[in-house]
Design a protein around this motif. Sequence first.
Motif, PDB file in Angstrom:
ATOM      1  N   LEU A  88      37.339  78.259 -21.001  1.00 27.02           N
ATOM      2  CA  LEU A  88      36.867  78.372 -22.384  1.00 27.02           C
ATOM      3  C   LEU A  88      38.016  78.215 -23.375  1.00 27.02           C
ATOM      4  O   LEU A  88      37.860  77.605 -24.433  1.00 27.02           O
ATOM      5  N   PHE A  89      39.180  78.759 -23.036  1.00 22.35           N
ATOM      6  CA  PHE A  89      40.343  78.591 -23.912  1.00 22.35           C
ATOM      7  C   PHE A  89      40.811  77.137 -23.911  1.00 22.35           C
ATOM      8  O   PHE A  89      41.178  76.586 -24.958  1.00 22.35           O
ATOM      9  N   LYS A  90      40.775  76.518 -22.735  1.00 18.58           N
ATOM     10  CA  LYS A  90      41.194  75.114 -22.638  1.00 18.58           C
ATOM     11  C   LYS A  90      40.274  74.214 -23.456  1.00 18.58           C
ATOM     12  O   LYS A  90      40.726  73.270 -24.100  1.00 18.58           O
ATOM     13  N   LEU A  91      38.969  74.512 -23.436  1.00 23.77           N
ATOM     14  CA  LEU A  91      38.029  73.733 -24.242  1.00 23.77           C
ATOM     15  C   LEU A  91      38.378  73.795 -25.724  1.00 23.77           C
ATOM     16  O   LEU A  91      38.162  72.834 -26.464  1.00 23.77           O
ATOM     17  N   ARG A 118      31.230  77.435 -26.520  1.00 24.03           N
ATOM     18  CA  ARG A 118      30.984  76.051 -26.125  1.00 24.03           C
ATOM     19  C   ARG A 118      30.265  75.271 -27.224  1.00 24.03           C
ATOM     20  O   ARG A 118      30.560  74.092 -27.465  1.00 24.03           O
ATOM     21  N   LEU A 119      29.308  75.904 -27.899  1.00 29.32           N
ATOM     22  CA  LEU A 119      28.587  75.203 -28.963  1.00 29.32           C
ATOM     23  C   LEU A 119      29.464  75.012 -30.195  1.00 29.32           C
ATOM     24  O   LEU A 119      29.367  73.999 -30.893  1.00 29.32           O
ATOM     25  N   ALA A 120      30.333  75.996 -30.460  1.00 33.02           N
ATOM     26  CA  ALA A 120      31.253  75.841 -31.592  1.00 33.02           C
ATOM     27  C   ALA A 120      32.210  74.679 -31.345  1.00 33.02           C
ATOM     28  O   ALA A 120      32.507  73.902 -32.258  1.00 33.02           O
ATOM     29  N   VAL A 121      32.673  74.531 -30.115  1.00 35.08           N
ATOM     30  CA  VAL A 121      33.542  73.407 -29.765  1.00 35.08           C
ATOM     31  C   VAL A 121      32.803  72.089 -29.959  1.00 35.08           C
ATOM     32  O   VAL A 121      33.393  71.076 -30.348  1.00 35.08           O
ATOM     33  N   LYS A 122      31.487  72.103 -29.721  1.00 34.86           N
ATOM     34  CA  LYS A 122      30.673  70.898 -29.907  1.00 34.86           C
ATOM     35  C   LYS A 122      30.415  70.572 -31.374  1.00 34.86           C
ATOM     36  O   LYS A 122      29.872  69.511 -31.691  1.00 34.86           O
ATOM     37  N   GLY A 123      30.762  71.515 -32.244  1.00 40.35           N
ATOM     38  CA  GLY A 123      30.583  71.253 -33.667  1.00 40.35           C
ATOM     39  C   GLY A 123      29.458  72.012 -34.322  1.00 40.35           C
ATOM     40  O   GLY A 123      29.187  71.815 -35.515  1.00 40.35           O
ATOM     41  N   TYR A 124      28.769  72.882 -33.595  1.00 39.18           N
ATOM     42  CA  TYR A 124      27.682  73.665 -34.180  1.00 39.18           C
ATOM     43  C   TYR A 124      28.228  74.807 -35.041  1.00 39.18           C
ATOM     44  O   TYR A 124      29.293  75.369 -34.751  1.00 39.18           O
ATOM     45  N   ALA A 125      27.480  75.159 -36.049  1.00 39.48           N
ATOM     46  CA  ALA A 125      27.690  76.415 -36.766  1.00 39.48           C
ATOM     47  C   ALA A 125      26.928  77.470 -35.975  1.00 39.48           C
ATOM     48  O   ALA A 125      25.717  77.355 -35.792  1.00 39.48           O
ATOM     49  N   MET A 173      37.155  84.696  -9.926  1.00 40.69           N
ATOM     50  CA  MET A 173      37.040  83.359 -10.511  1.00 40.69           C
ATOM     51  C   MET A 173      37.431  83.325 -11.997  1.00 40.69           C
ATOM     52  O   MET A 173      36.669  82.893 -12.863  1.00 40.69           O
ATOM     53  N   PRO A 174      38.642  83.789 -12.308  1.00 44.04           N
ATOM     54  CA  PRO A 174      39.076  83.832 -13.714  1.00 44.04           C
ATOM     55  C   PRO A 174      39.208  82.460 -14.363  1.00 44.04           C
ATOM     56  O   PRO A 174      39.293  82.361 -15.590  1.00 44.04           O
ATOM     57  N   HIS A 175      39.201  81.401 -13.542  1.00 44.19           N
ATOM     58  CA  HIS A 175      39.323  80.053 -14.120  1.00 44.19           C
ATOM     59  C   HIS A 175      38.148  79.711 -15.028  1.00 44.19           C
ATOM     60  O   HIS A 175      38.268  78.849 -15.904  1.00 44.19           O
ATOM     61  N   TYR A 176      37.005  80.413 -14.834  1.00 36.08           N
ATOM     62  CA  TYR A 176      35.882  80.167 -15.731  1.00 36.08           C
ATOM     63  C   TYR A 176      36.145  80.737 -17.122  1.00 36.08           C
ATOM     64  O   TYR A 176      35.602  80.235 -18.117  1.00 36.08           O
ATOM     65  N   VAL A 177      36.939  81.802 -17.211  1.00 42.64           N
ATOM     66  CA  VAL A 177      37.357  82.314 -18.522  1.00 42.64           C
ATOM     67  C   VAL A 177      38.426  81.399 -19.106  1.00 42.64           C
ATOM     68  O   VAL A 177      38.369  81.019 -20.277  1.00 42.64           O
ATOM     69  N   ASP A 178      39.395  81.031 -18.274  1.00 41.84           N
ATOM     70  CA  ASP A 178      40.467  80.140 -18.739  1.00 41.84           C
ATOM     71  C   ASP A 178      39.904  78.836 -19.306  1.00 41.84           C
ATOM     72  O   ASP A 178      40.419  78.290 -20.284  1.00 41.84           O
TER      73      ASP A 178
END
Length: 490
Positions: free
Chosen positions: A68-71, A21-28, A61-66
Motif C-alpha cells: 500500500l505504501f509502494k502504491l 487504493r481508490l485514492a491512488v486511482k484518483g477518487y475523492a 504477510m506484511p508485504h501486503y501492508v508494504d
Amino acid sequence: MPQQKAVIIGAGIAGIATAIRLAVKGYAVEVYEANSYPGGKLAEFEQNNYRFDAGPSLFTMPHYVDELFKLAGKNPADHFGYQKLDVVCRYFYEDGTRLDAYADSQKFAQELALKTGEPVAATLKHLANSRDIYSITNHVFLERSLHRLKTFLRWDTIRSIFRFPQIDPFRTMHKANAAGFKDARVVQFFDRYATYNGSDPYQAPATLNVIPHLEHHFGAYFPDGGMYSITQSLVKLAEELGVQFRYNYKVEEIVVINGIAKGIRAKGENILADVVVSNMDVWFTYKRLLSKHPQLHPKKILSQERSSSALIFYWGIKKQFTGLDLHNIFFSADYKAEFDHIWKQQDIYHNPTVYLNISSKYKTDDAPQGCENWFVMINVPANNGQDWDKLIAAARKNILAKLSRLLGEDIGKLIESETILDPRSIESKTSSYKGSIYGTSSNNQFAAFLRHANRSSKVKGLYFCGGSVHPGGGIPLCLLSAKITADMIK
C-alpha cells in the motif's frame, strides 16, 4: 472530467486499504465510521497503565501492508516497521510437553522430532504439501475474484483447476493430519490452524492445511508499535492521500435508485457518491443498510453457518513470566470434545485451549515495570442466545485453574486490572453478526466459492470488502479483499 467520489462504510483494515487504493486511482474518498476510532477489530485500548491490542494479535504477510505504501510512491520502511519472530508461538500440552514453533522449517521439524519423536521428514513433507496448496490456490482463491468469468479464463487458473485434487478438498483437515503424523500432539498442533479462520478441523477441508505455509515460509512478525500501529500507519497514509475519515458517523442506509447505488444516508443527510463500498459485515449491510430492498438480499449467503467467536480477558498481571513468549498456546487435553462443545453443543468446554498473547514482551511500555499485559482468549461459539454471563463466569474460573496449574502460580492473585470481550460486545462494537470473527465458517469444502462476492450483481456501483466477503477474515485476507474490490472499480 469531474473527480469521482467513493464512499466507504466502515474504517476496518479492509476499508482503510480500499480507501488508499481508490485514492491512488484518483477518487475523492470519504470513510464513514460509527465508532470514534478507526481499525474495527484491529483496535487498542488502555486501562490502569496497561495497553492492549484489542483484536488480531498475529501478524503475517506484511508485504501486503508494504504494498500500500509502494502504491502511494513511498518507502514502506520509512512509515511502518516490524521485526520477524524466530519463534512464532510457544506451546504447552497437558502432559507437560513444551515446544517452540520456530519460523524456520528445518529448525521446527527438529524441535518436533526432539519433543515428540515425529520424524523430521514427516514434518518437512507436511510443510511442502502446505506450500503446494498455496501455490495452487493463491492466485485463484486469494488474489482474484471467484465471481468473474475472466478469472477462470486465465491460463494459471486453468492449470490450478487441473491440480484441484492436490489441494485435498475432500478430506477433513483432521483426517489429513492424522494420516500424516503418528503423534497425537503433532496432529493437534496442525489441527489448530483451522481456528485461524474460525473453523472446526473435524469438519473443515484439508485445503486449510495451506495456513502453516504462511508462518513457516513468509514468517510471523511484530509491528514496532504493536498491532494497532498497522491501523495508525495506514490511516496516516490514507489521510496524506486526501482520504477523509468521518468518525462517530453511523450510516443508516445505502441509497439505491433504479438499481444504482447513489450514495448513503447518515445523520439524516443524503451523501452522494459514484461508488459505495461496504466494509460492514454483509449480514448487517443487507439487514440494516438495505432493509428497504429485501429483493436484493442473498438469502442463502445470509443464512450460512457463522464462524466461531471469541471470549477474551484482558488482564494486567503484576509479575513477569520468563517462560512465556509473545504468543503462547495451552492446549486442551481433548481437542475433539472442545470443538464439539463449540459447534454442536454451542457452549464452552470445561478445559478449553487457551491462547495467551503478551505484547509487552516486545513493546515493554505496554505494561508497568515488572508487569505484563495478558490477552487471554478462547474460541467460543457465535452468539445464539446463550447465557453468556454464566458461561463467562465458568470459563474464567476454568482458565485461571488451567493457567495456574501449568505455570505453577496462582494467576488469579496477580490480576490487578481486567476487561472482558465476548460475542455480544464483539457484535456491538464491530457490527459482526452474532459476534463471529471471520464472517461465515469454512467448514464446507466449497466455502471459498460460497462467500459473498466483492461486487453486487444486482446494484451497480455497490461493492464489498472485509472479512465477511471473499476471500475471508484475518488481516492478510482483508487486505487482499481490498485489492480485489479496488481492482474491480474502474
